[in-house]
Design a protein around this motif. Structure first.
Motif, PDB file in Angstrom:
ATOM      1  N   GLU A   1       3.863  -3.706  -3.338  1.00 36.54           N
ATOM      2  CA  GLU A   1       3.372  -2.482  -2.700  1.00 36.54           C
ATOM      3  C   GLU A   1       1.851  -2.488  -2.576  1.00 36.54           C
ATOM      4  O   GLU A   1       1.303  -2.087  -1.560  1.00 36.54           O
ATOM      5  CB  GLU A   1       3.821  -1.269  -3.511  1.00 36.54           C
TER       6      GLU A   1
ATOM      7  N   TYR B   1       0.814  -0.969   8.477  1.00 34.01           N
ATOM      8  CA  TYR B   1       2.179  -0.450   8.383  1.00 34.01           C
ATOM      9  C   TYR B   1       2.547   0.232   9.688  1.00 34.01           C
ATOM     10  O   TYR B   1       1.716   0.904  10.298  1.00 34.01           O
ATOM     11  CB  TYR B   1       2.297   0.537   7.214  1.00 34.01           C
TER      12      TYR B   1
ATOM     13  N   GLU C   1       5.919   2.393  11.724  1.00 33.02           N
ATOM     14  CA  GLU C   1       7.186   3.108  11.555  1.00 33.02           C
ATOM     15  C   GLU C   1       8.107   2.644  12.672  1.00 33.02           C
ATOM     16  O   GLU C   1       7.730   2.598  13.841  1.00 33.02           O
ATOM     17  CB  GLU C   1       6.935   4.611  11.621  1.00 33.02           C
TER      18      GLU C   1
ATOM     19  N   ILE D   1       9.392   2.487   7.316  1.00 27.79           N
ATOM     20  CA  ILE D   1       8.031   1.978   7.282  1.00 27.79           C
ATOM     21  C   ILE D   1       8.108   0.474   7.036  1.00 27.79           C
ATOM     22  O   ILE D   1       8.752   0.018   6.087  1.00 27.79           O
ATOM     23  CB  ILE D   1       7.202   2.651   6.164  1.00 27.79           C
TER      24      ILE D   1
ATOM     25  N   LYS E   1       5.962  -3.170   6.626  1.00 29.23           N
ATOM     26  CA  LYS E   1       4.690  -3.823   6.312  1.00 29.23           C
ATOM     27  C   LYS E   1       4.458  -4.935   7.330  1.00 29.23           C
ATOM     28  O   LYS E   1       5.327  -5.781   7.552  1.00 29.23           O
ATOM     29  CB  LYS E   1       4.754  -4.393   4.893  1.00 29.23           C
TER      30      LYS E   1
END
Length: 80
Positions: free
Chosen positions: A38, A46, A48, A53, A55
Protein backbone atom coordinates in the motif's frame (compact mmCIF):
# COMPACT_ATOMS: atom_id res chain seq x y z
CA UNK A 1 26.98 -2.13 -14.80
CA UNK A 2 27.76 -5.81 -14.85
CA UNK A 3 25.00 -8.42 -14.55
CA UNK A 4 24.95 -10.01 -11.09
CA UNK A 5 22.52 -11.14 -8.39
CA UNK A 6 21.75 -7.43 -7.76
CA UNK A 7 21.49 -6.24 -11.36
CA UNK A 8 20.32 -7.69 -14.65
CA UNK A 9 19.79 -5.79 -17.89
CA UNK A 10 17.97 -7.62 -20.68
CA UNK A 11 18.45 -5.55 -23.83
CA UNK A 12 17.08 -8.44 -25.90
CA UNK A 13 13.63 -8.05 -24.32
CA UNK A 14 11.07 -6.76 -26.79
CA UNK A 15 9.82 -4.33 -24.13
CA UNK A 16 13.27 -2.93 -23.28
CA UNK A 17 13.29 -0.30 -22.01
CA UNK A 18 9.80 -0.29 -20.53
CA UNK A 19 10.59 3.10 -18.92
CA UNK A 20 12.79 5.88 -20.29
CA UNK A 21 15.33 8.12 -18.62
CA UNK A 22 17.61 5.69 -16.77
CA UNK A 23 21.28 5.22 -17.62
CA UNK A 24 21.59 1.79 -15.98
CA UNK A 25 18.29 -0.06 -16.27
CA UNK A 26 17.79 -2.94 -13.84
CA UNK A 27 15.43 -5.59 -15.25
CA UNK A 28 15.82 -7.83 -12.18
CA UNK A 29 12.49 -6.62 -10.79
CA UNK A 30 10.71 -6.56 -14.15
CA UNK A 31 7.43 -7.19 -12.36
CA UNK A 32 7.63 -5.00 -9.29
CA UNK A 33 7.62 -7.04 -6.07
CA UNK A 34 6.27 -3.96 -4.26
CA UNK A 35 3.09 -3.68 -6.32
CA UNK A 36 1.00 -5.21 -3.53
CA UNK A 37 2.40 -2.78 -0.93
CA UNK A 38 0.00 0.00 0.00
CA UNK A 39 2.82 2.40 0.86
CA UNK A 40 5.47 1.52 -1.67
CA UNK A 41 8.40 3.94 -2.04
CA UNK A 42 7.80 4.45 -5.77
CA UNK A 43 5.52 6.99 -7.39
CA UNK A 44 2.38 5.13 -8.47
CA UNK A 45 -0.82 6.81 -9.50
CA UNK A 46 -4.30 5.45 -8.95
CA UNK A 47 -7.31 5.24 -11.22
CA UNK A 48 -10.90 4.19 -10.62
CA UNK A 49 -12.27 1.59 -12.98
CA UNK A 50 -15.61 -0.14 -12.64
CA UNK A 51 -15.84 0.90 -9.00
CA UNK A 52 -12.36 -0.35 -8.09
CA UNK A 53 -9.20 1.61 -7.34
CA UNK A 54 -6.28 0.33 -9.41
CA UNK A 55 -2.61 1.08 -8.76
CA UNK A 56 -0.83 2.25 -11.93
CA UNK A 57 2.96 2.06 -11.98
CA UNK A 58 3.54 3.06 -15.59
CA UNK A 59 5.63 6.11 -14.67
CA UNK A 60 7.48 4.52 -11.75
CA UNK A 61 11.14 3.58 -12.22
CA UNK A 62 11.91 2.76 -8.55
CA UNK A 63 12.47 -1.01 -9.00
CA UNK A 64 14.57 -0.39 -12.12
CA UNK A 65 17.08 1.93 -10.44
CA UNK A 66 20.14 -0.18 -9.49
CA UNK A 67 20.70 1.74 -6.23
CA UNK A 68 17.28 0.62 -4.94
CA UNK A 69 18.09 -3.12 -4.75
CA UNK A 70 18.88 -3.00 -1.01
CA UNK A 71 15.79 -0.89 -0.26
CA UNK A 72 13.54 -3.38 -2.05
CA UNK A 73 15.10 -6.37 -0.27
CA UNK A 74 14.74 -4.60 3.09
CA UNK A 75 11.04 -3.89 2.43
CA UNK A 76 10.38 -7.45 1.31
CA UNK A 77 12.16 -8.80 4.40
CA UNK A 78 9.89 -6.91 6.81
CA UNK A 79 7.29 -8.96 8.61
CA UNK A 80 3.69 -8.00 7.92
Amino acid sequence: MENSYRFFENKACKYYPCHNGLKDFNCLFCYCPLYHKENCPGNPSYIEKEGRIIKVCTNCTFPHQPDNYEKIIRILSQKV
